[in-house]
Design a protein around this motif. Structure first.
Motif, short mmCIF file in Angstrom:
data_model
loop_
_atom_site.label_atom_id
_atom_site.label_comp_id
_atom_site.label_asym_id
_atom_site.label_seq_id
_atom_site.Cartn_x
_atom_site.Cartn_y
_atom_site.Cartn_z
N ARG A 57 -9.94 1.91 -6.21
CA ARG A 57 -8.59 1.53 -5.79
C ARG A 57 -7.67 1.76 -6.98
N THR A 103 0.84 -1.20 0.00
CA THR A 103 0.00 0.00 0.00
C THR A 103 0.87 1.25 0.00
N PRO A 110 -16.42 4.48 -4.84
CA PRO A 110 -15.27 3.78 -4.25
C PRO A 110 -14.32 3.31 -5.35
N HIS A 134 -14.21 9.80 -2.38
CA HIS A 134 -14.06 11.22 -2.07
C HIS A 134 -15.41 11.93 -2.10
N SER A 191 0.45 5.63 0.74
CA SER A 191 -0.44 6.61 1.36
C SER A 191 -0.46 7.91 0.57
N GLU A 236 -8.79 0.86 -1.30
CA GLU A 236 -10.09 1.37 -1.74
C GLU A 236 -10.56 2.51 -0.83
N HIS A 237 -11.06 3.56 -1.48
CA HIS A 237 -11.55 4.73 -0.75
C HIS A 237 -12.48 5.51 -1.68
#
Length: 265
Positions: free
Chosen positions: A75, A5, A73, A36, A7, A33-34
């Motif tokens: 990645r 990963t 979502p 905004h 950051s 996965e995130h």
């Protein structure tokens, strides 16, 4: 080899109306996965990105970018490493852009504007220049052609193993039978699973992969003949025929429209 990963920079902040983030992604690294509260354009000025969103995974080259509307979502990672440029765009400035995740064509002008915006992002906008660059980027995004798709990528580890091997060595001659034996499954199972995850037979996907890698190599300044040899084509004419069949134009025409290695940097 496993993926690691990476950051996001701690200084990242919401867009007003646009924030651009420049970051190098090492090989086999990814952002988990995130989502905004604003739109995002996922783009690499050099290298290729692997993007997972909305139940599908695909790869983009420096001639493509992924448009991710607010709240989607996703990645993002890179198999070989990439110079990542992430554009965050305020929700109310994306009303004329796609409402679903999309792949957009990136012209040399849009690429140059993105590079310039990243270079001046920390400068004080005393004469309004940065604002004019941002306005041009938004205008170019609204004009950017929406592409049918990028290079699709499978989700299961077994099929990812095949695609990663072929991506790293497009000249790999192993057949579906060879891969089935190596993965301990029948050819029928391999064929069915590959078409289900990638929406194309292995042979067709392999042909698209070669053209995809060709775009990457041509964009780096490699000659048409060298690209043909690098990707395992029997002759430059065989490569030109395959490229034209996928892209609707010859490699030479592509180079004329996308001049120079690392154009726009």
């Amino acid at each position: 080899m496993s993926w690691l990963t990476v950051s996001a920079p701690p200084s990242a902040r919401p867009p007003r109306p646009l924030t651009i983030r420049a970051q190098s992604i090492p090989a086999r690294h990814y952002f988990p996965e995130h989502a905004h509260d604003w739109h995002q354009l996922v783009y690499a000025i050099d290298g290729v990105l692997t993007i997972s969103t909305a139940g599908r995974t695909f790869i983009t080259s420096p001639e493509q970018a992924a448009w991710l509307p607010t709240g989607v979502p996703h990645r993002v990672g890179s198999l070989l490493g990439a110079e990542f440029r992430s554009l965050w765009i305020a929700d109310n400035f994306g009303k004329d852009l796609p409402v679903e995740p999309s792949v957009l064509s990136v012209t040399p002008l849009l690429k140059a504007l993105i590079v310039e915006a990243a270079d001046i992002s920390e400068q004080e906008d005393v004469d309004g220049y940065r604002g004019r660059v941002v306005a041009l980027i938004l205008d170019q995004l609204r004009r950017a052609p929406k592409l049918p798709s990028a290079l699709p990528w499978p989700r299961s580890e077994a099929l990812i193993k095949i695609c990663e091997a072929l991506f790293l060595d497009p000249n790999d001659e192993r057949s579906a039978d060879d891969w089935a034996r190596e993965l301990g499954m029948s050819v029928r199972t391999l064929t069915r699973r590959f078409e289900a995850e990638v929406d194309a037979p292995l042979r067709s996907w392999r042909r698209r992969l070669r053209v995809f890698r060709a775009i990457e190599l041509l964009s780096s300044g490699m000659s048409v003949t060298s690209v043909a040899m690098e990707l395992g084509y029997g002759s430059p004419s065989a490569f030109i025929f395959a490229f034209r069949g996928e892209m609707g134009k010859s490699p030479h025409a592509f180079v004329r429209q996308n001049p120079g290695p690392m154009a726009g940097r």
